[in-house]
Design an enzyme around this catalytic site. Structure first.
Site, PDB file in Angstrom:
ATOM      1  N   GLY A  71      16.557 -33.096  37.801  1.00 15.38           N
ATOM      2  CA  GLY A  71      16.830 -32.608  38.916  1.00 15.38           C
ATOM      3  C   GLY A  71      18.080 -33.183  39.602  1.00 15.38           C
ATOM      4  O   GLY A  71      18.493 -32.650  40.211  1.00 15.38           O
ATOM      5  N   GLN A 179      11.522 -29.819  44.615  1.00 18.36           N
ATOM      6  CA  GLN A 179      10.136 -29.977  45.359  1.00 18.36           C
ATOM      7  C   GLN A 179       9.532 -28.673  45.615  1.00 18.36           C
ATOM      8  O   GLN A 179       8.036 -28.696  45.427  1.00 18.36           O
ATOM      9  CB  GLN A 179      10.099 -30.926  46.671  1.00 18.36           C
ATOM     10  N   CYS A 325      10.584 -50.618  49.953  1.00 16.23           N
ATOM     11  CA  CYS A 325       9.886 -51.055  50.693  1.00 16.23           C
ATOM     12  C   CYS A 325      10.504 -52.287  49.467  1.00 16.23           C
ATOM     13  O   CYS A 325       9.756 -52.346  48.730  1.00 16.23           O
ATOM     14  CB  CYS A 325       8.307 -51.217  50.832  1.00 16.23           C
TER      15      CYS A 325
END
Length: 381
Positions: A71, A179, A325
């Site tokens: 993608g 998606q 994170c």
């Protein structure tokens, strides 16, 4: 402890039939598809049949399918390819604030080269306004690139309406459907799409393979040089085994699309109902209706996203957030920032659950129960 994988929006496990197709190909067809001898012709046949299936899945022609490495390359190829091929017509591009970074970072690179990019805002459900698209259009607009369904919150954009709007404008219309492909029924002719990006690993296919649909007669500057593969648009010897796996994944996805959609909608309901049963305080980010059926993004007030992810992982539940994170810090999700603003608590307490064909209703119930326990523990309730 049984582990439950609820991060299918990040990547999916390969379907057993896909693996078989790839192994069979690797064992029996090693020829170069560009060679004219029997070995090459056998490999070419695999590539050609796959291309036909990929095209059929979106109601396109086989010569409109460009095989890519996934993608990200498809997005880059579409955006830069159109920009470079149409500079003499204009330098304006329209996109949204919630695109995947494969689109956003590509647009930012083009800005450094003198292109002008408009980043459309979204409302609190993650949807753009057609009026905003219409207002942003200019005579020098050469490309509109707006994702089909968002990878973080699942919101589906008004693609058909955008396609209708652009019928009276010369700008090319690209959608990142990575998606949504294999989950939603997509017809490029009906939707008025000129370019569309897809990745195999989101539909239980192999990583490192995808395609870009580019409408016939569309001007597209090549990004790779060296050979005449993909009608001189993308040089390089074809990854035949992965193409065979991609073909199998597409066949399965097309056959099971409706069944899976119903199943994932049920999973969303099970997750939400179970959390309510435990009297957990949560809010849905995005929409339940007009949303990708396999993506559910929830905000849990009073929690911390890193603590949630770690505790859920310890409980055997694999989920993710829209945040990257790092050690001791969180880079807020640009999608949630666009939806709720930089000061919103949702940036620090939102979790994405995404479902796939390996999941069961019992797994979803268990995952919801474990999530409830973690929330209760973190909020001392």
């Amino acid at each position: 402890m049984d582990r439950i994988y609820l991060d299918h929006a990040a990547t999916t496990p390969m379907h057993p039939n896909v693996i078989k197709a790839m192994v069979t190909c690797m064992e029996n067809q090693f020829g170069n598809p560009s060679s004219i001898h029997t070995f090459g012709r056998e490999a070419r046949h695999i590539v050609d049949k796959a291309r036909e299936a990929l095209a059929s899945s979106i109601n396109a022609e086989s010569n409109e399918i460009i095989i890519t490495s996934g993608g990200t390359e498809a997005d880059n190829f579409a955006i830069i390819g159109v920009a470079e091929a149409n500079q003499q017509k204009g330098n304006h591009i329209i996109t949204t604030q919630i695109e995947h970074h494969a689109v956003l970072h590509t647009c930012q690179q083009l800005e450094k080269k003198g292109f002008d990019v408009t980043y459309l805002p979204v409302d609190e459900t993650g949807r753009i306004s057609i009026e905003d698209v219409k207002s942003a259009l200019r005579d020098d607009t050469i490309l509109v690139t707006i994702m089909y369904g968002n990878n973080e919150v699942g919101t589906i954009q008004p693609i058909k309406e955008i396609g209708e709007l652009l019928k009276s404008h010369p700008a090319n219309f690209h959608t990142d459907a990575v998606q949504a492909y294999g989950i939603e029924k997509i017809d490029v002719k009906e939707l008025g799409i000129d370019l569309l990006s897809v990745s195999a690993h989101k539909i239980n296919g192999p990583k490192g393979i995808g395609f870009l649909y580019a409408k016939n007669n569309l001007k597209l500057a090549p990004r790779m040089f060296g050979g005449e593969q993909e009608r001189k648009r993308r040089a390089g010897t074809e990854n035949v085994a992965s193409i065979a796996g991609f073909h199998e994944a597409v066949k399965i996805a097309q056959t099971e699309m409706e069944k899976r959609e119903k199943l994932y909608v049920e999973y969303k309901k099970v997750m939400i109902d179970t959390l309510k049963k435990f009297q957990i305080n949560f809010t849905i980010n995005g929409l339940i209706e007009n949303s990708l059926p396999h993506v559910l993004n929830l905000s849990f007030p009073g929690t911390d996203v890193e603590a949630m992810l770690v505790n859920l992982d310890l409980a055997g539940i694999a989920v993710s957030s829209g945040s990257a994170c790092t050690a001791g810090s969180i880079d807020p999700s640009h999608v949630l920032v666009a939806m709720f603003g930089k000061e919103s608590e949702r940036l620090r307490n939102s979790i994405r659950f995404s479902f796939g064909f390996t999941n069961t209703k019992a797994q979803i119930e268990h995952a919801a129960e474990e999530t409830a326990k973690v929330v209760q523990r973190l909020t001392n309730k």
